[in-house]
Motif scaffolding. Structure first.
Motif, PDB file in Angstrom:
ATOM      1  N   TYR A 297       2.819  -4.788  15.857  1.00 57.00           N
ATOM      2  CA  TYR A 297       3.949  -5.695  16.089  1.00 57.00           C
ATOM      3  C   TYR A 297       5.151  -5.320  15.219  1.00 57.00           C
ATOM      4  O   TYR A 297       6.308  -5.392  15.661  1.00 57.00           O
ATOM      5  N   LEU A 298       4.893  -4.906  13.979  1.00 54.62           N
ATOM      6  CA  LEU A 298       6.002  -4.476  13.119  1.00 54.62           C
ATOM      7  C   LEU A 298       6.647  -3.208  13.659  1.00 54.62           C
ATOM      8  O   LEU A 298       7.883  -3.061  13.621  1.00 54.62           O
ATOM      9  N   ASP A 299       5.841  -2.279  14.188  1.00 54.04           N
ATOM     10  CA  ASP A 299       6.392  -1.070  14.805  1.00 54.04           C
ATOM     11  C   ASP A 299       7.293  -1.440  15.993  1.00 54.04           C
ATOM     12  O   ASP A 299       8.365  -0.845  16.181  1.00 54.04           O
ATOM     13  N   GLU A 300       6.849  -2.401  16.787  1.00 56.46           N
ATOM     14  CA  GLU A 300       7.640  -2.812  17.954  1.00 56.46           C
ATOM     15  C   GLU A 300       8.959  -3.443  17.523  1.00 56.46           C
ATOM     16  O   GLU A 300      10.001  -3.219  18.152  1.00 56.46           O
ATOM     17  N   TYR A 301       8.924  -4.223  16.444  1.00 56.69           N
ATOM     18  CA  TYR A 301      10.173  -4.811  15.947  1.00 56.69           C
ATOM     19  C   TYR A 301      11.119  -3.729  15.419  1.00 56.69           C
ATOM     20  O   TYR A 301      12.339  -3.792  15.626  1.00 56.69           O
ATOM     21  N   GLN A 302      10.570  -2.741  14.731  1.00 56.15           N
ATOM     22  CA  GLN A 302      11.422  -1.657  14.250  1.00 56.15           C
ATOM     23  C   GLN A 302      12.035  -0.888  15.421  1.00 56.15           C
ATOM     24  O   GLN A 302      13.218  -0.507  15.377  1.00 56.15           O
ATOM     25  N   TYR A 303      11.289  -0.665  16.463  1.00 60.17           N
ATOM     26  CA  TYR A 303      11.812   0.018  17.648  1.00 60.17           C
ATOM     27  C   TYR A 303      12.882  -0.837  18.330  1.00 60.17           C
ATOM     28  O   TYR A 303      13.819  -0.298  18.933  1.00 60.17           O
ATOM     29  N   SER A 304      12.774  -2.150  18.201  1.00 60.74           N
ATOM     30  CA  SER A 304      13.777  -3.038  18.793  1.00 60.74           C
ATOM     31  C   SER A 304      15.158  -2.814  18.175  1.00 60.74           C
ATOM     32  O   SER A 304      16.176  -2.979  18.843  1.00 60.74           O
ATOM     33  N   GLU A 305      15.192  -2.428  16.905  1.00 59.92           N
ATOM     34  CA  GLU A 305      16.464  -2.062  16.304  1.00 59.92           C
ATOM     35  C   GLU A 305      16.997  -0.794  16.962  1.00 59.92           C
ATOM     36  O   GLU A 305      18.192  -0.704  17.297  1.00 59.92           O
ATOM     37  N   GLU A 306      16.136   0.184  17.173  1.00 65.80           N
ATOM     38  CA  GLU A 306      16.546   1.457  17.749  1.00 65.80           C
ATOM     39  C   GLU A 306      17.137   1.292  19.145  1.00 65.80           C
ATOM     40  O   GLU A 306      18.095   1.990  19.506  1.00 65.80           O
ATOM     41  N   VAL A 307      16.586   0.379  19.948  1.00 66.32           N
ATOM     42  CA  VAL A 307      17.088   0.220  21.316  1.00 66.32           C
ATOM     43  C   VAL A 307      18.335  -0.653  21.382  1.00 66.32           C
ATOM     44  O   VAL A 307      18.961  -0.726  22.439  1.00 66.32           O
ATOM     45  N   GLY A 308      18.682  -1.321  20.281  1.00 66.59           N
ATOM     46  CA  GLY A 308      19.980  -1.972  20.250  1.00 66.59           C
ATOM     47  C   GLY A 308      20.025  -3.481  20.202  1.00 66.59           C
ATOM     48  O   GLY A 308      21.094  -4.076  20.409  1.00 66.59           O
ATOM     49  N   PHE A 309      18.919  -4.149  19.903  1.00 65.62           N
ATOM     50  CA  PHE A 309      18.967  -5.602  19.764  1.00 65.62           C
ATOM     51  C   PHE A 309      19.783  -5.987  18.534  1.00 65.62           C
ATOM     52  O   PHE A 309      19.732  -5.323  17.500  1.00 65.62           O
ATOM     53  N   ASP A 310      20.506  -7.110  18.637  1.00 65.95           N
ATOM     54  CA  ASP A 310      21.318  -7.599  17.521  1.00 65.95           C
ATOM     55  C   ASP A 310      20.481  -8.325  16.481  1.00 65.95           C
ATOM     56  O   ASP A 310      20.900  -8.448  15.324  1.00 65.95           O
ATOM     57  N   GLY A 311      19.345  -8.863  16.906  1.00 66.72           N
ATOM     58  CA  GLY A 311      18.532  -9.650  15.995  1.00 66.72           C
ATOM     59  C   GLY A 311      17.059  -9.486  16.276  1.00 66.72           C
ATOM     60  O   GLY A 311      16.644  -9.185  17.400  1.00 66.72           O
TER      61      GLY A 311
END
Length: 409
Positions: free
Chosen positions: A48-62
């Motif tokens: 789950y932490l890996d998925e959250y880190q990838y969420s930054e890479e794809v461009g989520f603001d938060g």
């Protein structure tokens, strides 16, 4: 428009029979932790932490996190710990906590310190949300449900004063007493980190949020009922001298994207065993709302406001007991190819007009592989088009509004 990614971080390595054999057939509170495998937990937390880190890479603001206790439906039992990790391993997105259940904290000063450290570690990226917590949270921590709202409001006031008033000072309240309030660590953001409040629309909380000019995040609420609840917020805001806009409202919706509608439809069924649990067995009513937890207010205003909110079409059991196709047809979950998702989201955004969109991308039995593909498609095809729609519909978020005010425009 502010776009943030969310998941409940479920654990589904158990069976319906396990739930049936638990006290009161409950998947929360009394579902034995003998059903939990720490080795599986080790894998899931890191995934789950890996998925959250990838969420930054794809461009989520938060990056949105939440907290629940005594349940496999949400592994975020110590949300602030996860937030601290993400504060160190990411660089740009806001760390959005929706939120810390204030009434269950016997020492809000410790909470104020934790959040201040997260804000500093992240470089001022914390958004601190507060909640009353479910009835389960009160029961799990032996907190009297009768005082839930009182403790929520007093703990909020104490945390805010701790962040904004130099110590030492004394606090003598109804539920909290401290001879010395003087935490040495205070937030980087001044006067304090932004505060957003999530919920399903109790009139008391809507009025309280509007009085404080806090954005209110609607959690998968019915569109018509949400319109009524927004009017309650707006009525109070006008009484306090301001006109609310999209920046005062957010909306959480489950959105899952795959390359084709057919693939997304199949994968999206994984949501069905997440938030409600494997087997989808209804939680005992006194677990969700123990005696004293609900509103005791006989104020005619709140009685009137409560009657003003139209009933959810899924009034019996809510989304937890609705059929998958019914949910999709109602647009309460948006699942499909990028084109399908964007088209349906345009409808939802045009009607709901939130400045903050919380995207619940995966849950339950949705695999890591499918989650990563969903996030990849969100970044490549969905988020850019959502930003265009947000600009077209003038869905200003709180940070854009603040920048406009500072520039005088």
């Amino acid at each position: 428009m502010f776009l943030m990614r969310f998941t409940e971080r479920a654990y589904v390595n158990y069976t319906e029979e396990d739930v049936r054999n638990s006290p009161n057939e409950a998947v929360r509170l009394t579902f034995s932790n003998s059903n939990f495998d720490p080795q599986e937990g080790h894998y899931l937390y890191n995934m789950y932490l890996d998925e959250y880190q990838y969420s930054e890479e794809v461009g989520f603001d938060g990056l949105m996190l939440n907290e629940h206790h005594n349940t496999p439906t949400c592994l975020g039992a110590t949300m602030n710990l996860e937030a601290a990790i993400l504060a160190r391993t990411t660089t740009k997105p806001k760390i959005v906590l929706l939120g810390n259940p204030l009434p269950i904290f016997d020492n809000p000063l410790r909470l104020a310190e934790e959040l201040a450290e997260i804000d500093m570690i992240s470089g001022g990226r914390l958004v601190s949300g507060f909640v009353r917590g479910t009835g389960v949270e009160s029961l799990a921590t032996n907190t009297n449900p009768l005082y839930n709202r009182e403790r929520f409001e007093e703990a909020h006031d104490l945390v805010l004063k701790t962040w904004t008033t130099p110590g030492p000072f004394r606090w003598e309240g109804k539920h909290y007493q401290f001879r010395v309030v003087n935490p040495f660590q205070v937030p980087l953001q001044k006067p304090h980190p932004p505060i957003w409040i999530p919920g399903t629309g109790s009139p008391e909380t809507l009025v309280w949020c509007a009085e404080h000019n806090y954005p209110y995040i609607f959690l998968e609420t019915d569109p018509q009922g949400t319109e009524d609840m927004k009017s309650i917020y707006a009525e109070t805001a006008r009484e306090h001298g301001y006109e609310p806009g999209p920046e005062n409202f957010g909306y959480l919706v489950r959105i899952h994207v795959q390359d084709t509608d057919e693939k997304a439809y199949d994968v999206g069924k994984g949501y069905m065993v997440g938030n409600i649990g494997v087997g989808r067995i209804p939680l005992p009513r006194d677990y969700a709302s123990p005696v004293g937890y609900g509103s005791r207010s006989d104020d005619p205003r709140f009685l009137r406001l409560r009657e003003q909110i139209r009933s959810d079409p899924f009034r019996v059991g809510g989304l937890d007991s609705a059929h998958y196709d019914e949910i999709l047809d109602s647009r309460r979950w948006i699942i499909g190819s990028p084109d399908t998702v964007v088209s349906q989201l345009r409808e939802v955004l045009s009607y709901m007009r939130p400045g903050i969109l919380a995207v619940w991308t995966n849950d339950g039995s949705i695999s890591h592989q499918d989650t990563m593909r969903c996030l990849e498609l969100m970044g490549e095809e969905v988020l850019p088009r959502l930003r265009e729609i947000g600009e077209e519909l003038e869905l200003t978020d709180p940070f854009q509004k603040m920048a406009q005010q500072q520039s005088g425009s």
